[in-house]
Design an enzyme around this catalytic site. Structure first.
Site, PDB file in Angstrom:
ATOM      1  N   GLU A  81      56.642 -17.781  16.450  1.00 42.85           N
ATOM      2  CA  GLU A  81      56.742 -19.071  17.141  1.00 42.85           C
ATOM      3  C   GLU A  81      55.682 -19.138  18.245  1.00 42.85           C
ATOM      4  O   GLU A  81      55.613 -18.272  19.097  1.00 42.85           O
ATOM      5  CB  GLU A  81      58.147 -19.258  17.730  1.00 42.85           C
ATOM      6  CG  GLU A  81      59.264 -19.272  16.694  1.00 42.85           C
ATOM      7  CD  GLU A  81      59.212 -20.484  15.747  1.00 42.85           C
ATOM      8  OE1 GLU A  81      58.416 -21.412  15.989  1.00 42.85           O
ATOM      9  OE2 GLU A  81      59.975 -20.478  14.767  1.00 42.85           O
ATOM     10  N   CYS A 144      67.759 -20.952  19.789  1.00 45.16           N
ATOM     11  CA  CYS A 144      66.587 -20.074  19.724  1.00 45.16           C
ATOM     12  C   CYS A 144      65.476 -20.623  20.609  1.00 45.16           C
ATOM     13  O   CYS A 144      64.911 -19.905  21.435  1.00 45.16           O
ATOM     14  CB  CYS A 144      66.096 -19.934  18.285  1.00 45.16           C
ATOM     15  SG  CYS A 144      67.201 -18.916  17.291  1.00 45.16           S
ATOM     16  N   HIS A 168      61.251 -15.871  14.530  1.00 46.45           N
ATOM     17  CA  HIS A 168      62.372 -16.212  13.652  1.00 46.45           C
ATOM     18  C   HIS A 168      62.300 -15.326  12.403  1.00 46.45           C
ATOM     19  O   HIS A 168      61.215 -15.096  11.863  1.00 46.45           O
ATOM     20  CB  HIS A 168      62.289 -17.679  13.218  1.00 46.45           C
ATOM     21  CG  HIS A 168      63.114 -18.604  14.055  1.00 46.45           C
ATOM     22  ND1 HIS A 168      62.583 -19.654  14.766  1.00 46.45           N
ATOM     23  CD2 HIS A 168      64.462 -18.644  14.283  1.00 46.45           C
ATOM     24  CE1 HIS A 168      63.562 -20.300  15.402  1.00 46.45           C
ATOM     25  NE2 HIS A 168      64.709 -19.709  15.119  1.00 46.45           N
TER      26      HIS A 168
HETATM   27  N1  PCA Z   1      69.342 -18.953  15.046  1.00 46.08           N
HETATM   28  C1  PCA Z   1      69.654 -20.209  15.694  1.00 46.08           C
HETATM   29  C2  PCA Z   1      70.505 -19.846  16.880  1.00 46.08           C
HETATM   30  C3  PCA Z   1      70.869 -18.417  16.711  1.00 46.08           C
HETATM   31  C4  PCA Z   1      70.056 -17.922  15.588  1.00 46.08           C
HETATM   32  O1  PCA Z   1      69.999 -16.743  15.196  1.00 46.08           O
HETATM   33  C5  PCA Z   1      68.404 -21.038  16.032  1.00 46.08           C
HETATM   34  O2  PCA Z   1      67.414 -20.980  15.267  1.00 46.08           O
HETATM   35  O3  PCA Z   1      68.389 -21.746  17.038  1.00 46.08           O
END
Ligand code: PCA
Length: 208
Positions: A81, A144, A168
């Site tokens: 990200e 996140c 991610h």
């Molecule tokens: N993914 C979610 C919140 C917690 C997670 O592991 C997100 O992408 O916001």
């Protein structure tokens, strides 16, 4: 060097959050953990408690670098990200119904923060090892992105040389049921390797 690693608890109908499973494997015996002061925190998937916990941990631990991980359900690659937005949207994860429209995370603060991790180097290193990797400018508007934004903000307040970023990860192949075998995923061991090399690259980037 002090490194803060964060992941998330399971949420919705998930039994395991891969971000937590990856970090448990890393803290379970990687040499990195003997050479550096590594603090691993698994955050709840709630705006209020995750926000309070990340802020308190950064203030108390004073990390040099923060690497936060979270699940991107439906993704088929490690996603680096690039940008945390100053926006949050509360979502009922069970009904996927929006409760409120998007709101600012911090009033009077930048519209976005850029990841300060060495993303180009991480990207090239994972590509060279044939690990599926992509760059993204949209970490979503859920927890996140929220934790990513707060981590960037807090590290900036703490020290100029501090680095913070978010990655991610997809679902783990080990958690995919036969009935949903078309859902994208990656094996846990491959993701553990990928994240270990991200941490190594982050550490060496301080010496450049
Ligand atoms: N993914 C979610 C919140 C917690 C997670 O592991 C997100 O992408 O916001």
């Amino acid at each position: 060097m002090k490194i803060l690693l964060t992941g998330f608890e399971p949420f919705g109908d998930l039994e395991v959050n891969p971000s937590q499973a990856i970090l448990e494997r890393i803290t379970d015996g990687h040499t990195l953990c003997n050479l550096h002061e590594i603090n691993t925190v698994i955050l709840p998937v709630r705006f209020d408690s995750a926000g309070a916990r990340i802020k308190k941990t950064i203030q108390e631990f004073k990390p040099d670098a923060i690497l936060s991980l979270g699940l991107s359900d439906g993704s088929d690659s490690i996603t680096l990200e690039r940008k945390a937005k100053n926006l949050k949207q509360d979502v009922d994860v069970l009904n996927t119904k929006n409760i409120n429209g998007p709101k600012l995370i911090l009033l009077g603060r930048p519209i976005s923060y850029k990841s300060t991790l060495p993303l180009e180097r991480i990207y090239r290193s994972l590509m060279d090892r044939n690990i599926p990797v992509t760059m993204s400018d949209d970490a979503g508007k859920y927890i996140c992105n929220y934790v990513f934004y707060l981590a960037c903000h807090q590290i900036k307040l703490l020290k100029n040389s501090g680095k913070a970023g978010f990655i991610h990860v997809p679902l783990m192949s080990e958690q995919i049921l036969e009935s949903t075998s078309d859902v994208p995923s990656l094996p846990l061991s491959l993701m553990v390797n990928a994240i270990e090399s991200c941490i190594e690259i982050i550490i060496t980037s301080f010496r450049l």
